[in-house]
Design an enzyme around this catalytic site. Structure first.
Site, PDB file in Angstrom:
ATOM      1  N   GLY A  36      -2.299   1.249   1.485  1.00 24.65           N
ATOM      2  CA  GLY A  36      -2.272   2.431   0.623  1.00 24.65           C
ATOM      3  C   GLY A  36      -3.456   2.394  -0.323  1.00 24.65           C
ATOM      4  O   GLY A  36      -4.499   1.816  -0.015  1.00 24.65           O
ATOM      5  N   ILE A  72      -3.938   0.770  -3.156  1.00 22.06           N
ATOM      6  CA  ILE A  72      -4.358  -0.565  -3.619  1.00 22.06           C
ATOM      7  C   ILE A  72      -4.934  -1.371  -2.453  1.00 22.06           C
ATOM      8  O   ILE A  72      -5.999  -2.001  -2.600  1.00 22.06           O
ATOM      9  CB  ILE A  72      -3.176  -1.300  -4.296  1.00 22.06           C
ATOM     10  CG1 ILE A  72      -2.737  -0.543  -5.566  1.00 22.06           C
ATOM     11  CG2 ILE A  72      -3.577  -2.738  -4.659  1.00 22.06           C
ATOM     12  CD1 ILE A  72      -1.463  -1.070  -6.219  1.00 22.06           C
ATOM     13  N   ARG A 125       2.479   0.925   8.107  1.00 26.80           N
ATOM     14  CA  ARG A 125       3.404   1.684   8.953  1.00 26.80           C
ATOM     15  C   ARG A 125       2.625   2.532   9.949  1.00 26.80           C
ATOM     16  O   ARG A 125       3.009   2.694  11.077  1.00 26.80           O
ATOM     17  CB  ARG A 125       4.304   2.577   8.096  1.00 26.80           C
ATOM     18  CG  ARG A 125       5.491   1.839   7.509  1.00 26.80           C
ATOM     19  CD  ARG A 125       6.203   2.706   6.522  1.00 26.80           C
ATOM     20  NE  ARG A 125       5.277   3.170   5.486  1.00 26.80           N
ATOM     21  CZ  ARG A 125       5.599   4.018   4.531  1.00 26.80           C
ATOM     22  NH1 ARG A 125       6.805   4.519   4.487  1.00 26.80           N
ATOM     23  NH2 ARG A 125       4.709   4.378   3.624  1.00 26.80           N
ATOM     24  N   THR A 145       0.072  -9.606  -5.051  1.00 26.55           N
ATOM     25  CA  THR A 145       0.040  -8.901  -6.343  1.00 26.55           C
ATOM     26  C   THR A 145       0.963  -7.682  -6.288  1.00 26.55           C
ATOM     27  O   THR A 145       0.848  -6.787  -7.126  1.00 26.55           O
ATOM     28  CB  THR A 145      -1.395  -8.436  -6.694  1.00 26.55           C
ATOM     29  OG1 THR A 145      -1.889  -7.660  -5.598  1.00 26.55           O
ATOM     30  CG2 THR A 145      -2.315  -9.605  -6.958  1.00 26.55           C
ATOM     31  N   ARG A 183       4.991  -7.302  -4.960  1.00 25.11           N
ATOM     32  CA  ARG A 183       6.308  -7.648  -5.478  1.00 25.11           C
ATOM     33  C   ARG A 183       6.746  -8.947  -4.821  1.00 25.11           C
ATOM     34  O   ARG A 183       6.587  -9.126  -3.605  1.00 25.11           O
ATOM     35  CB  ARG A 183       7.336  -6.559  -5.148  1.00 25.11           C
ATOM     36  CG  ARG A 183       7.279  -5.312  -6.024  1.00 25.11           C
ATOM     37  CD  ARG A 183       7.684  -5.561  -7.472  1.00 25.11           C
ATOM     38  NE  ARG A 183       7.652  -4.349  -8.270  1.00 25.11           N
ATOM     39  CZ  ARG A 183       6.578  -3.904  -8.932  1.00 25.11           C
ATOM     40  NH1 ARG A 183       5.452  -4.573  -8.894  1.00 25.11           N
ATOM     41  NH2 ARG A 183       6.654  -2.795  -9.649  1.00 25.11           N
ATOM     42  N   GLU A 190      11.572 -12.654 -11.127  1.00 29.42           N
ATOM     43  CA  GLU A 190      10.864 -12.603 -12.404  1.00 29.42           C
ATOM     44  C   GLU A 190      11.838 -12.389 -13.550  1.00 29.42           C
ATOM     45  O   GLU A 190      12.772 -11.602 -13.385  1.00 29.42           O
ATOM     46  CB  GLU A 190       9.850 -11.448 -12.384  1.00 29.42           C
ATOM     47  CG  GLU A 190       8.617 -11.788 -11.590  1.00 29.42           C
ATOM     48  CD  GLU A 190       7.622 -10.639 -11.521  1.00 29.42           C
ATOM     49  OE1 GLU A 190       7.515  -9.870 -12.492  1.00 29.42           O
ATOM     50  OE2 GLU A 190       6.952 -10.543 -10.497  1.00 29.42           O
ATOM     51  N   HIS A 250       2.528 -11.717 -13.712  1.00 33.54           N
ATOM     52  CA  HIS A 250       2.527 -10.267 -13.427  1.00 33.54           C
ATOM     53  C   HIS A 250       1.470  -9.538 -14.267  1.00 33.54           C
ATOM     54  O   HIS A 250       1.789  -8.704 -15.117  1.00 33.54           O
ATOM     55  CB  HIS A 250       3.919  -9.664 -13.660  1.00 33.54           C
ATOM     56  CG  HIS A 250       4.130  -8.351 -12.956  1.00 33.54           C
ATOM     57  ND1 HIS A 250       5.282  -8.021 -12.306  1.00 33.54           N
ATOM     58  CD2 HIS A 250       3.309  -7.286 -12.792  1.00 33.54           C
ATOM     59  CE1 HIS A 250       5.178  -6.803 -11.787  1.00 33.54           C
ATOM     60  NE2 HIS A 250       3.976  -6.339 -12.075  1.00 33.54           N
TER      61      HIS A 250
HETATM   62  C1  8YV Z   1       3.416  -2.459 -14.168  1.00 41.07           C
HETATM   63  C2  8YV Z   1       3.560  -2.822 -11.695  1.00 41.07           C
HETATM   64  O1  8YV Z   1       2.791  -3.008 -15.270  1.00 41.07           O
HETATM   65  O2  8YV Z   1       3.102  -0.518 -11.771  1.00 41.07           O
HETATM   66  C3  8YV Z   1       3.638  -1.424 -11.194  1.00 41.07           C
HETATM   67  O3  8YV Z   1       4.270  -1.229 -10.135  1.00 41.07           O
HETATM   68  O4  8YV Z   1       3.982  -3.701 -11.041  1.00 41.07           O
HETATM   69  C4  8YV Z   1       2.950  -3.201 -12.968  1.00 41.07           C
HETATM   70  O5  8YV Z   1       1.592  -3.167 -12.800  1.00 41.07           O
HETATM   71  C5  8YV Z   1       4.890  -2.538 -14.358  1.00 41.07           C
HETATM   72  O6  8YV Z   1       5.560  -2.145 -13.216  1.00 41.07           O
HETATM   73  C6  8YV Z   1       5.322  -1.676 -15.506  1.00 41.07           C
HETATM   74  O7  8YV Z   1       6.563  -1.081 -15.279  1.00 41.07           O
END
Ligand code: 8YV
Length: 327
Positions: free
Chosen positions: A158, A160, A180, A240, A242, A271, A289
């Protein structure tokens, strides 16, 4: 004019965002900056028109069961929405928005930093120097793995994933990806990227794996024990996205046995808990994170939240809808 919506914010946000939010809406801020517990979240959804949560709030079915009649919008501060029960929100006609796009480049930077830092032993070297272990240059000290010329396998192409691919290409890595579906041909050409329909086949042939997909029921433990076993022993894993996407216990076992070369992890399965066995390893870099943690990025995220709430309060569909509820 319509009355100003009551907005409840669960965490401390950057000052300019809080100021603007108070100007625009009837806003209740969280001054303490501690994650809300379930009881507090239930209170919030009972009374608020709009909730602004973050990843540290579990907005599950049990919380949403208490949603009051005014609770119409969850404007998440963050892109990933895996901490929100989207089906429960949809069922109640609650709109859910996120903050996509503005943290793409920052997260890709951090991903690239880990792709470089783990194989080149950046943190290990810095630590050794601090500990007084630098006794002068040596032809055989602190040797890492070369980066350029290696194969990078990106899981999730995607926004990122593509931003990681652009950086990695510039560093001389060849780009492979599993997604996908295939991305548009023009993007594949720009990145000189190879699509692998089979994740299993890609894993067996990569030097570095980067996880950049969202956490959904379909991607939970996508890197299962069985799939991690497909990685060659010289492979590195960077995550980076989940923690839940990787079977963390299985990853730890492989790292401990030296069955893969190392890992760069910015996210964890439970986490803020981090598997203590990970802390014993020296071939890992563990970050709290931080992928999107830049001053500028947090402001951008806050501005997205403001626009989503404002648009919704004005009676229009907000731009970053994940779930389109009732207006
Ligand atoms: C956020 C993240 O800082 O945006 C996301 O999905 O994982 C982080 O970069 C965090 O989720 C804030 O809710």
């Amino acid at each position: 004019p319509k009355k100003r919506p009551l907005v409840i914010v669960t965490r401390k946000l950057p000052d300019p965002i809080e100021t603007r939010m108070m100007e625009l809406f009837d806003t209740r801020l969280n001054i303490a900056d501690k994650p809300m517990g379930q009881a507090e979240l239930i209170d919030a959804v009972k009374t608020a028109d709009v909730l602004v949560p973050t990843i540290t709030d579990r907005i599950d079915g049990a919380v949403l069961a208490h949603a009051g009649p005014n609770m119409r919008l969850i404007a998440n501060f963050g892109t990933g929405v895996d901490h929100i029960d989207l089906a429960a929100a949809r069922q109640r006609g609650i709109t859910v928005t996120n903050t996509p796009g503005v943290l793409t480049e920052d997260t890709a930077d951090m991903t690239m930093a880990l792709i470089l830092a783990v194989p080149r032993r950046l943190v290990q070297g810095a630590q050794a120097l601090r500990e007084g272990k630098f006794e002068g240059w040596s032809p055989t000290w602190m040797l890492g793995q070369r980066i350029w010329g290696k194969r990078l396998g990106i899981i999730g192409m995607g926004r990122i994933g593509q931003a990681v691919a652009r950086r990695a290409k510039a560093f001389g890595l060849s780009i492979h990806y599993h997604n996908r579906k295939k991305v548009h041909e023009s993007i594949e050409q720009e990145l000189e990227a190879t699509y692998w329909e089979s994740l299993d086949q890609m894993l067996a042939r990569m030097d570095i794996i980067s996880v950049n997909c969202p956490h959904t029921p379909a991607t939970f433990h996508l890197l299962s024990a069985r799939r991690l076993d497909l990685l060659p022993p010289h492979a590195y894993v960077v995550n980076t996205a989940r923690g839940e996407i990787i079977d963390e216990n299985a990853l730890v076992r492989k790292l401990r046995k030296g069955e893969i070369a190392g890992a760069g992890l910015d996210v964890f399965e439970h986490e803020p808990a981090v598997n203590p066995k990970l802390l014993e390893l020296n071939n890992v870099i563990l970050l709290p994170h931080m992928g999107s943690a830049t001053l500028e990025g947090r402001i951008d995220m806050g501005e997205k939240v403001l626009i989503n709430i404002k648009t919704f309060a004005d009676g229009h569909a907000p731009p970053d809808r994940v779930i389109a509820g009732l207006l």
